[in-house]
Motif scaffolding. Sequence first.
Motif, PDB file in Angstrom:
ATOM      1  N   MET A  59       0.837  -1.203   0.000  1.00 12.04           N
ATOM      2  CA  MET A  59       0.000   0.000   0.000  1.00 12.04           C
ATOM      3  C   MET A  59       0.876   1.260   0.000  1.00 12.04           C
ATOM      4  O   MET A  59       0.634   2.207  -0.749  1.00 12.04           O
ATOM      5  CB  MET A  59      -0.888   0.021   1.242  1.00 12.04           C
ATOM      6  N   GLY A  60       1.911   1.251   0.854  1.00 12.83           N
ATOM      7  CA  GLY A  60       2.810   2.406   0.956  1.00 12.83           C
ATOM      8  C   GLY A  60       3.535   2.656  -0.356  1.00 12.83           C
ATOM      9  O   GLY A  60       3.660   3.802  -0.809  1.00 12.83           O
ATOM     10  N   GLU A  61       3.981   1.570  -0.988  1.00 14.60           N
ATOM     11  CA  GLU A  61       4.695   1.729  -2.270  1.00 14.60           C
ATOM     12  C   GLU A  61       3.766   2.309  -3.342  1.00 14.60           C
ATOM     13  O   GLU A  61       4.174   3.156  -4.122  1.00 14.60           O
ATOM     14  CB  GLU A  61       5.249   0.377  -2.745  1.00 14.60           C
ATOM     15  N   GLY A  62       2.530   1.837  -3.352  1.00 13.53           N
ATOM     16  CA  GLY A  62       1.561   2.344  -4.333  1.00 13.53           C
ATOM     17  C   GLY A  62       1.322   3.837  -4.132  1.00 13.53           C
ATOM     18  O   GLY A  62       1.280   4.616  -5.088  1.00 13.53           O
ATOM     19  N   ARG A  63       1.161   4.238  -2.875  1.00 16.07           N
ATOM     20  CA  ARG A  63       0.935   5.673  -2.602  1.00 16.07           C
ATOM     21  C   ARG A  63       2.136   6.494  -3.055  1.00 16.07           C
ATOM     22  O   ARG A  63       1.982   7.554  -3.675  1.00 16.07           O
ATOM     23  CB  ARG A  63       0.688   5.891  -1.101  1.00 16.07           C
ATOM     24  N   GLN A  64       3.333   5.997  -2.747  1.00 18.97           N
ATOM     25  CA  GLN A  64       4.534   6.754  -3.134  1.00 18.97           C
ATOM     26  C   GLN A  64       4.643   6.877  -4.650  1.00 18.97           C
ATOM     27  O   GLN A  64       4.979   7.941  -5.167  1.00 18.97           O
ATOM     28  CB  GLN A  64       5.790   6.064  -2.579  1.00 18.97           C
ATOM     29  N   ARG A  65       4.313   5.782  -5.331  1.00 25.01           N
ATOM     30  CA  ARG A  65       4.382   5.804  -6.799  1.00 25.01           C
ATOM     31  C   ARG A  65       3.436   6.879  -7.351  1.00 25.01           C
ATOM     32  O   ARG A  65       3.803   7.652  -8.234  1.00 25.01           O
ATOM     33  CB  ARG A  65       3.955   4.427  -7.318  1.00 25.01           C
ATOM     34  N   ARG A  66       2.237   6.936  -6.803  1.00 18.23           N
ATOM     35  CA  ARG A  66       1.267   7.921  -7.309  1.00 18.23           C
ATOM     36  C   ARG A  66       1.697   9.345  -6.948  1.00 18.23           C
ATOM     37  O   ARG A  66       1.514  10.278  -7.729  1.00 18.23           O
ATOM     38  CB  ARG A  66      -0.129   7.620  -6.756  1.00 18.23           C
ATOM     39  N   LEU A  67       2.259   9.518  -5.765  1.00 23.24           N
ATOM     40  CA  LEU A  67       2.731  10.849  -5.362  1.00 23.24           C
ATOM     41  C   LEU A  67       3.873  11.313  -6.266  1.00 23.24           C
ATOM     42  O   LEU A  67       3.933  12.486  -6.647  1.00 23.24           O
ATOM     43  CB  LEU A  67       3.175  10.819  -3.888  1.00 23.24           C
ATOM     44  N   VAL A  68       4.747  10.394  -6.628  1.00 24.21           N
ATOM     45  CA  VAL A  68       5.851  10.754  -7.525  1.00 24.21           C
ATOM     46  C   VAL A  68       5.303  11.152  -8.899  1.00 24.21           C
ATOM     47  O   VAL A  68       5.754  12.107  -9.515  1.00 24.21           O
ATOM     48  CB  VAL A  68       6.877   9.588  -7.625  1.00 24.21           C
ATOM     49  N   ARG A  69       4.255  10.431  -9.341  1.00 22.94           N
ATOM     50  CA  ARG A  69       3.640  10.799 -10.628  1.00 22.94           C
ATOM     51  C   ARG A  69       3.042  12.198 -10.584  1.00 22.94           C
ATOM     52  O   ARG A  69       2.935  12.884 -11.601  1.00 22.94           O
ATOM     53  CB  ARG A  69       2.535   9.796 -10.989  1.00 22.94           C
ATOM     54  N   LEU A  70       2.621  12.632  -9.391  1.00 20.63           N
ATOM     55  CA  LEU A  70       2.081  13.993  -9.263  1.00 20.63           C
ATOM     56  C   LEU A  70       3.196  15.019  -9.062  1.00 20.63           C
ATOM     57  O   LEU A  70       2.928  16.185  -8.804  1.00 20.63           O
ATOM     58  CB  LEU A  70       1.088  14.058  -8.102  1.00 20.63           C
TER      59      LEU A  70
ATOM     60  N   SER B 214       7.589   9.685   0.212  1.00 22.11           N
ATOM     61  CA  SER B 214       7.692   8.673   1.262  1.00 22.11           C
ATOM     62  C   SER B 214       7.165   9.226   2.589  1.00 22.11           C
ATOM     63  O   SER B 214       6.427   8.548   3.314  1.00 22.11           O
ATOM     64  CB  SER B 214       9.157   8.240   1.342  1.00 22.11           C
ATOM     65  N   THR B 215       7.500  10.467   2.905  1.00 23.66           N
ATOM     66  CA  THR B 215       7.008  11.088   4.146  1.00 23.66           C
ATOM     67  C   THR B 215       5.488  11.210   4.117  1.00 23.66           C
ATOM     68  O   THR B 215       4.800  10.862   5.087  1.00 23.66           O
ATOM     69  CB  THR B 215       7.601  12.514   4.295  1.00 23.66           C
ATOM     70  N   LEU B 216       4.963  11.702   2.989  1.00 20.57           N
ATOM     71  CA  LEU B 216       3.510  11.903   2.906  1.00 20.57           C
ATOM     72  C   LEU B 216       2.767  10.576   2.952  1.00 20.57           C
ATOM     73  O   LEU B 216       1.715  10.459   3.590  1.00 20.57           O
ATOM     74  CB  LEU B 216       3.156  12.651   1.617  1.00 20.57           C
ATOM     75  N   SER B 217       3.308   9.583   2.298  1.00 17.22           N
ATOM     76  CA  SER B 217       2.671   8.262   2.307  1.00 17.22           C
ATOM     77  C   SER B 217       2.556   7.747   3.741  1.00 17.22           C
ATOM     78  O   SER B 217       1.553   7.154   4.128  1.00 17.22           O
ATOM     79  CB  SER B 217       3.476   7.291   1.445  1.00 17.22           C
ATOM     80  N   ALA B 218       3.611   7.997   4.521  1.00 18.78           N
ATOM     81  CA  ALA B 218       3.618   7.512   5.911  1.00 18.78           C
ATOM     82  C   ALA B 218       2.592   8.256   6.772  1.00 18.78           C
ATOM     83  O   ALA B 218       2.146   7.745   7.792  1.00 18.78           O
ATOM     84  CB  ALA B 218       5.015   7.667   6.499  1.00 18.78           C
ATOM     85  N   LEU B 219       2.244   9.476   6.365  1.00 18.71           N
ATOM     86  CA  LEU B 219       1.254  10.244   7.150  1.00 18.71           C
ATOM     87  C   LEU B 219      -0.177   9.857   6.802  1.00 18.71           C
ATOM     88  O   LEU B 219      -1.121  10.283   7.472  1.00 18.71           O
ATOM     89  CB  LEU B 219       1.425  11.752   6.886  1.00 18.71           C
ATOM     90  N   HIS B 220      -0.363   9.056   5.744  1.00 12.62           N
ATOM     91  CA  HIS B 220      -1.729   8.673   5.334  1.00 12.62           C
ATOM     92  C   HIS B 220      -2.393   7.885   6.464  1.00 12.62           C
ATOM     93  O   HIS B 220      -1.744   7.139   7.197  1.00 12.62           O
ATOM     94  CB  HIS B 220      -1.668   7.823   4.056  1.00 12.62           C
ATOM     95  N   THR B 221      -3.689   8.045   6.561  1.00  5.53           N
ATOM     96  CA  THR B 221      -4.452   7.394   7.645  1.00  5.53           C
ATOM     97  C   THR B 221      -4.178   5.889   7.721  1.00  5.53           C
ATOM     98  O   THR B 221      -4.118   5.210   6.694  1.00  5.53           O
ATOM     99  CB  THR B 221      -5.963   7.626   7.454  1.00  5.53           C
ATOM    100  N   ARG B 222      -4.113   5.390   8.921  1.00  9.23           N
ATOM    101  CA  ARG B 222      -3.934   3.942   9.100  1.00  9.23           C
ATOM    102  C   ARG B 222      -5.201   3.175   8.763  1.00  9.23           C
ATOM    103  O   ARG B 222      -5.216   1.966   8.674  1.00  9.23           O
ATOM    104  CB  ARG B 222      -3.488   3.651  10.541  1.00  9.23           C
ATOM    105  N   ASN B 223      -6.298   3.914   8.602  1.00  9.46           N
ATOM    106  CA  ASN B 223      -7.566   3.272   8.234  1.00  9.46           C
ATOM    107  C   ASN B 223      -7.612   2.866   6.757  1.00  9.46           C
ATOM    108  O   ASN B 223      -8.600   2.352   6.281  1.00  9.46           O
ATOM    109  CB  ASN B 223      -8.723   4.233   8.555  1.00  9.46           C
ATOM    110  N   PHE B 224      -6.537   3.129   6.039  1.00  9.01           N
ATOM    111  CA  PHE B 224      -6.397   2.816   4.593  1.00  9.01           C
ATOM    112  C   PHE B 224      -7.147   3.793   3.702  1.00  9.01           C
ATOM    113  O   PHE B 224      -6.605   4.300   2.739  1.00  9.01           O
ATOM    114  CB  PHE B 224      -6.857   1.392   4.226  1.00  9.01           C
TER     115      PHE B 224
END
Length: 395
Positions: free
Chosen positions: A365-376, A384-394
Amino acid sequence: MSPPAIIDLEDLGLDRGAHLLIERALSALPVGGHLDVRGRDPALGVHLRAWARSRGHSYVESQASAILIRGAADHARWDQAERAGGAAPSETVARPGASWGLAARGALVEAGGPPLHFDIEEKDLVWAELAPRLYAQAAASQWDPATAVDWSAPFDLAPEIEAAVVQVMTYLVENEQVALIVPARFLGRIHPHFREVLQVLAVQAADEARHIDVFARRASLRGGPLGVSGAGGRASLATLLEEPDFALASFLLSVLGEGTFLSLLGFLETYAPDPIARRVTHLARQDESRHVAFGMAHLEHQVVLDPALRGRLRAAVERRHDALLDTVGLNQEVFDALVIMAAGAWTPAAIARGYAAVAALQAEMGEGRQRRLVRLGFPHDEASTLSALHTRNFM
Ligand SMILES: [Fe+2]
Ligand SMILES: [Fe+2]
């Protein structure tokens, strides 16, 4: 072949559509041109006089017929009219404005209608070149919950495993509900000139309605009670409803939340212990990938035009993280249910396997978020920092 300057209406009266023939004949004449109107309808003279007055034409009666002299009013009516952009998606304009209101894109809009304001009237705030294609794809991919799932497929689960499935389904329903409400709210706030965007959001809402349906049906399939709804999960979802900005809301919901859910649904499709749970998560996952694609497409469009948007996206993640600081995020019951489903048995070795599978899921899940953030356009370390701040509720 121009219509004649003499028109014979025969028995047709103005009470039965004769105005269509008269208008067609008049439209071929210049302003001031004469049209000799003949006919046998007894009321023709009276009706014609009133009709001509209402349309701004002059009326002169003669012995055998009536003469209409074309006025300029029917021209004048369209003097101030303007085209509401063009019909094709490529002909959308940057700012359609209030006077076009609900007119079809590309229509000739008569001046003077009531102005209609929408909160979101700027193309760059909502548009994605992909929207027409995504809508067509979405419309073609609609499935029927009654027939796309074999609800009578046989399976037999131990009670604790069934309870784990029911807990996950209970959790999915509450997440799907926020995923339905968020696009549905924006739908009414976007100028209909950008109709493909409205269409994408409408089908997205319909997708979520079906997800709610199938997850709730699987939860209740064996007649047991539903699982729990934790306060932390609901707090996390509530923050999505509170975001009034379209870009920020679709970033949090579609890019980060639904993006994370793609991994979760993939995990469930792999590890769910019964064919129905596997099927419903498979169907939902296909739809979710479109939701993520639209969120990404319009944010990629917008971030190119407005590089400062990235700062606002970052701030939205941080704000949400701070708001949820005192909550547990993912409820323990949901986490445990995922481990149990992936374990499939009650031995230490199986639980260890299940736990490792959920840890791998969270990493994916974390890798997917980072990939999308990099695309933006976020640098890797910030992604990586922002992905880690994403809610633990998914979500
Ligand atoms: Fe969904
Ligand atoms: Fe979705």
